[in-house]
Design a protein around this motif. Structure first.
Motif, PDB file in Angstrom:
ATOM      1  N   ALA A  93      32.393  -6.406 -23.450  1.00  0.00           N
ATOM      2  CA  ALA A  93      31.884  -6.960 -22.198  1.00  0.00           C
ATOM      3  C   ALA A  93      30.387  -7.191 -22.338  1.00  0.00           C
ATOM      4  N   ALA A  94      29.820  -7.906 -21.393  1.00  0.00           N
ATOM      5  CA  ALA A  94      28.418  -8.314 -21.496  1.00  0.00           C
ATOM      6  C   ALA A  94      27.455  -7.135 -21.511  1.00  0.00           C
ATOM      7  N   ALA A  95      27.830  -6.022 -20.891  1.00  0.00           N
ATOM      8  CA  ALA A  95      26.945  -4.861 -20.825  1.00  0.00           C
ATOM      9  C   ALA A  95      27.403  -3.720 -21.731  1.00  0.00           C
ATOM     10  N   GLN A  96      28.376  -3.966 -22.602  1.00  0.00           N
ATOM     11  CA  GLN A  96      28.841  -2.959 -23.552  1.00  0.00           C
ATOM     12  C   GLN A  96      28.142  -3.173 -24.893  1.00  0.00           C
ATOM     13  N   PRO A  97      27.448  -2.185 -25.435  1.00  0.00           N
ATOM     14  CA  PRO A  97      26.600  -2.417 -26.608  1.00  0.00           C
ATOM     15  C   PRO A  97      27.313  -2.498 -27.950  1.00  0.00           C
ATOM     16  N   GLU A  98      28.568  -2.107 -28.037  1.00  0.00           N
ATOM     17  CA  GLU A  98      29.243  -2.075 -29.333  1.00  0.00           C
ATOM     18  C   GLU A  98      29.737  -3.457 -29.743  1.00  0.00           C
ATOM     19  N   ILE A  99      29.453  -3.822 -30.971  1.00  0.00           N
ATOM     20  CA  ILE A  99      29.940  -5.076 -31.553  1.00  0.00           C
ATOM     21  C   ILE A  99      30.875  -4.724 -32.691  1.00  0.00           C
ATOM     22  N   ARG A 100      32.083  -5.263 -32.642  1.00  0.00           N
ATOM     23  CA  ARG A 100      33.066  -4.992 -33.684  1.00  0.00           C
ATOM     24  C   ARG A 100      33.089  -6.150 -34.673  1.00  0.00           C
ATOM     25  N   LEU A 101      33.116  -5.779 -35.915  1.00  0.00           N
ATOM     26  CA  LEU A 101      33.076  -6.737 -37.012  1.00  0.00           C
ATOM     27  C   LEU A 101      34.460  -6.835 -37.634  1.00  0.00           C
ATOM     28  N   HIS A 102      35.023  -8.049 -37.668  1.00  0.00           N
ATOM     29  CA  HIS A 102      36.324  -8.273 -38.300  1.00  0.00           C
ATOM     30  C   HIS A 102      36.110  -9.192 -39.504  1.00  0.00           C
TER      31      HIS A 102
END
Length: 375
Positions: A93-102
């Protein structure tokens, strides 16, 4: 010796046969040039290399489940010398800091294509390079919910911003390493991250220094047209000022080219001002127009595919291309542009939705692109 009458009859017979041949030739069915590409192939003659002005004659490449040298042939014919490839990172979501890399394909996320995986990116770049086409690696973020585009990303606390930059650094450094290891010719370090880019100059400068240690090719950032590109303060740390150039140019459908040329003057002034301030060349990391009468009103908006009736308007798309190239291609500070977008293997009788959307393929706009890129 034949008589005069015999010779005259023989001559009339030959004349009749000649007239019959002309009539058959004239009425013989011919295959029409059914697309812009057909016309281009039929009249262009041998494919010549573009001028050695070092400009990026690019398109944004759509990832698919495969890539081959055959997919590159239409690019060569249109004098395209660069493709932008776009892998994705996933943010809840826009305010969730985690970015998942695939980095794999067809697993997780939204069922990513093979062409967005590490293996697909590398193979596609190799296929392109064999035809003299270079690659700009341009990673994007995709919001699963709580936002519609990367410009919505905005943390609510300083701690979350710190966590977001830590996660984003892992994401972008992965692709910097991939670009370096595989000789990809340019890297875009972010796309339309307006809240992050404008208010966090210090963090971006630190990240750019990290990227420079890993990747040694030219760098850019893809800033949104609406004002982000004018507010960024770290352009001096990059090689090109990157702009997603979807400037609105009209309030009416099917505008005339003269109106579009006039409308470009204000964005042109703004772009030149940023160029003069930072003394860096400008790169349109994305620019394009859909094939509808309202293409110049909101150029960033996809056509409404749920509409009962949607008009296809190749003329408006073509005129938008003409105004774009006539305004910018002769500017010495323009490094190049990447047209949005290009589907590998798209046929003239491909899906109807493709005929409405942004691709210039098999449309008059492709002819305009090829003519200007060939200059």
């Amino acid at each position: 010796m034949p008589s005069f009458r015999t010779l005259a009859r023989f001559g009339l017979l030959l004349l009749g046969l000649l007239l019959l041949c002309v009539s058959v030739w004239w009425h013989w069915p011919r295959r029409p040039a059914t697309s812009a590409t057909d016309s281009l192939s039929a009249t262009a003659g041998p494919v010549l290399p573009p001028p050695a002005d070092n400009r990026m004659r690019g398109v944004n490449w759509v990832a698919a489940d495969s890539a081959s040298s055959t997919d590159m042939e239409p690019l060569v014919r249109a004098h395209i010398t660069w493709i932008a490839q776009t892998p994705f990172g996933w943010q809840a979501a826009a305010a969730q800091p985690e970015i998942r890399l695939h980095t794999g394909s067809a697993k997780g996320g939204r069922g990513g294509y093979w062409g967005e995986s590490d293996a697909g990116l590398i193979f596609t770049a190799q296929q392109a390079r064999q035809r003299g086409i270079k690659t700009l690696l341009k990673p994007h973020l995709w919001l699963r919910n709580g936002g519609t585009w990367p410009g919505d990303i905005n943390m609510t606390t300083s701690a979350d911003w710190q966590a977001w930059f830590t996660s984003y650094s892992t994401f972008i450094l992965h692709y910097a390493e991939l670009a370096e290891a595989n000789g990809l010719e340019a890297l875009c370090i972010g796309t339309e991250l307006e809240h992050a880019s404008v208010a966090h100059e210090k963090e971006w400068r630190a990240l750019i220094r990290q990227i420079r240690k890993v990747y040694h090719g030219p760098l850019t950032y893809a800033a949104n047209w609406s004002g982000e590109f004018e507010q960024i303060k770290f352009w001096d740390a990059l090689d090109y000022i990157g702009i997603q150039a979807y400037f609105p140019l009209s309030k009416t459908t099917a505008p005339e080219k003269a109106a579009l040329l006039a409308a470009w003057q204000e964005p042109l002034r703004r772009i030149e001002a940023v160029h003069k301030r930072f003394k860096k060349p400008v790169l349109f990391t994305e620019v394009g127009y859909k094939t509808t009468p309202d293409a110049a009103i909101e150029p960033w908006a996809w056509p409404d595919r749920m509409a009962v009736v949607t008009s296809v308007d190749e003329t408006t798309q073509r005129v938008c291309y003409e105004a774009l190239f006539e305004t910018f291609w002769t500017r010495p500070w323009l490094r190049g542009m990447f047209i949005w977008k290009w589907y590998p293997g798209l046929q003239p009788d491909g899906p109807v939705r493709r005929h409405l959307d942004f691709t210039p393929q098999h449309k008059p706009a492709e002819r305009v692109l090829a003519e200007w890129y060939g200059r």
